[in-house]
Design an enzyme around this catalytic site. Structure first.
Site, PDB file in Angstrom:
ATOM      1  N   SER A   1      32.844-110.671  -4.413  1.00  0.00           N
ATOM      2  CA  SER A   1      33.975-109.966  -5.007  1.00  0.00           C
ATOM      3  C   SER A   1      34.410-108.762  -4.168  1.00  0.00           C
ATOM      4  CB  SER A   1      33.620-109.527  -6.435  1.00  0.00           C
ATOM      5  OG  SER A   1      32.447-108.756  -6.434  1.00  0.00           O
ATOM      6  N   THR A   2      33.493-108.141  -3.424  1.00  0.00           N
ATOM      7  CA  THR A   2      33.885-107.020  -2.557  1.00  0.00           C
ATOM      8  C   THR A   2      34.665-107.552  -1.355  1.00  0.00           C
ATOM      9  OG1 THR A   2      31.743-106.101  -3.212  1.00  0.00           O
ATOM     10  CG2 THR A   2      32.997-104.850  -1.600  1.00  0.00           C
TER      11      THR A   2
ATOM     12  N   ASP B   1      30.356-108.187   5.346  1.00  0.00           N
ATOM     13  CA  ASP B   1      29.856-108.969   4.220  1.00  0.00           C
ATOM     14  C   ASP B   1      29.378-108.038   3.106  1.00  0.00           C
ATOM     15  OD1 ASP B   1      29.013-111.104   2.676  1.00  0.00           O
ATOM     16  OD2 ASP B   1      27.628-111.916   4.164  1.00  0.00           O
TER      17      ASP B   1
ATOM     18  N   ASP C   1      23.676-107.726  -2.412  1.00  0.00           N
ATOM     19  CA  ASP C   1      23.243-107.517  -3.800  1.00  0.00           C
ATOM     20  C   ASP C   1      22.357-106.286  -3.927  1.00  0.00           C
ATOM     21  OD1 ASP C   1      24.469-109.917  -4.969  1.00  0.00           O
ATOM     22  OD2 ASP C   1      23.188-110.911  -3.518  1.00  0.00           O
TER      23      ASP C   1
ATOM     24  N   GLY D   1      22.848-113.320  -1.464  1.00  0.00           N
ATOM     25  CA  GLY D   1      22.799-114.682  -1.993  1.00  0.00           C
ATOM     26  C   GLY D   1      23.175-114.784  -3.450  1.00  0.00           C
TER      27      GLY D   1
ATOM     28  N   GLU E   1      25.754-117.167   5.453  1.00  0.00           N
ATOM     29  CA  GLU E   1      25.876-115.722   5.713  1.00  0.00           C
ATOM     30  C   GLU E   1      24.838-115.263   6.731  1.00  0.00           C
ATOM     31  OE1 GLU E   1      27.661-114.123   1.450  1.00  0.00           O
ATOM     32  OE2 GLU E   1      25.509-114.301   1.685  1.00  0.00           O
TER      33      GLU E   1
HETATM   34  C1  5RP Z   1      27.006-113.986  -1.598  1.00  0.00           C
HETATM   35  C2  5RP Z   1      26.486-112.625  -1.361  1.00  0.00           C
HETATM   36  C3  5RP Z   1      27.375-111.487  -1.740  1.00  0.00           C
HETATM   37  O1  5RP Z   1      27.668-110.773  -0.600  1.00  0.00           O
HETATM   38  C4  5RP Z   1      26.676-110.626  -2.736  1.00  0.00           C
HETATM   39  O2  5RP Z   1      26.345-111.431  -3.853  1.00  0.00           O
HETATM   40  C5  5RP Z   1      27.543-109.446  -3.182  1.00  0.00           C
HETATM   41  O3  5RP Z   1      28.600-109.884  -3.956  1.00  0.00           O
HETATM   42  P1  5RP Z   1      29.646-108.912  -4.643  1.00  0.00           P
HETATM   43  O4  5RP Z   1      30.438-108.287  -3.544  1.00  0.00           O
HETATM   44  O5  5RP Z   1      30.450-109.840  -5.500  1.00  0.00           O
HETATM   45  O6  5RP Z   1      28.894-107.903  -5.467  1.00  0.00           O
HETATM   46  O7  5RP Z   1      25.414-112.395  -0.855  1.00  0.00           O
HETATM   47  O8  5RP Z   1      26.055-114.950  -1.253  1.00  0.00           O
END
Ligand code: 5RP
Length: 225
Positions: A27-28, A80, A83, A94, A102
């Site tokens: 989402s980011t 990227d 979490d 992930g 990734e």
């Molecule tokens: C996807 C990831 C994402 O970068 C991680 O989950 C962060 O996501 P968000 O920006 O939605 O908080 O590792 O595999």
């Protein structure tokens, strides 16, 4: 502004004319893509290597040029999400299920810039369940082995509604809650790597170079690792 939005949009300034960069998932990163789409429509030319089908589809919707990772030798930059981010810059990734691609894209990059909101900063990794990608054949045996290892309090096969979640590479994900915050992520990574059936883990150790963090009060912080 949503801190994910401010981090994602701010990171777009790092994309230089003519660059080919790795583009993460989540989402980011969606905010980053939106900002990049605006800059692309204003004449900034660049190409992206997407880390997931989701990112590829979104970029394509905005007419952002895509290329396959096999066409490049090295990427100057990948942006990227994450979490969890610990003070040394080790990550858990992930949550969106794209960890394998990734990690491949991050490993092919000279610089990994992480974009996230402040909630992702943790004193030690392990509140967020560690995603581990496994091949479907014998996933039950790997799940049992992880549980018996004593490393994890919980090992859950990820679901997508009524069905088992399937990654872009056709694998499954086991979400593994550690017993206690990780004091030594290197050790855990090595232990996990020795288990047959595990394709990749969501531990990104010594991969991130910088984190661009958005705060609810509007601040943006750059942390260098
Ligand atoms: C996807 C990831 C994402 O970068 C991680 O989950 C962060 O996501 P968000 O920006 O939605 O908080 O590792 O595999």
């Amino acid at each position: 502004m949503d801190p994910k939005e401010s981090a994602g949009r701010a990171a777009a300034a790092r994309v230089e004319p003519g660059m080919t960069l790795g583009l993460g998932t989540g989402s980011t990163v969606r905010w980053l893509i939106e900002e990049l789409a605006t800059r692309h429509s204003q004449g900034l030319s660049f190409t992206v290597v997407p880390t997931s089908r989701q990112t590829a589809e979104l970029a394509a919707e905005y007419n952002i040029p895509l290329t396959d990772i096999n066409t490049i030798e090295k990427l100057p930059l990948t942006i990227d999400g994450a979490d969890e981010i610990d003070p040394s810059g080790h990550l858990i990734k992930g949550g969106g299920g794209a960890l394998l691609r990734e990690k491949i894209v991050a490993a092919a990059s000279d610089y990994l810039l992480i974009i996230a909101d402040e909630k992702k900063l943790v004193p030690a990794l392990g509140q967020f369940p560690l995603p581990i990608e496994v091949i479907p054949f014998g996933h039950r045996q790997v799940q049992d082995q992880l549980l018996w290892s004593g490393l994890f309090a919980q090992v859950v096969l990820r679901q997508a509604g009524e069905r088992t979640f399937i990654t872009d590479q056709g694998h499954y994900i086991l979400d593994c809650k550690v017993q206690r915050p990780l004091s030594n992520p290197y050790q855990l990574e090595n232990q996990l790597r020795s288990i047959t059936g595990i394709v990749e883990t969501g531990l990104f150790i010594e991969m991130a170079d910088e984190a661009l963090i958005g705060y609810t009060d509007g601040r943006i912080e750059h942390i260098f690792f």
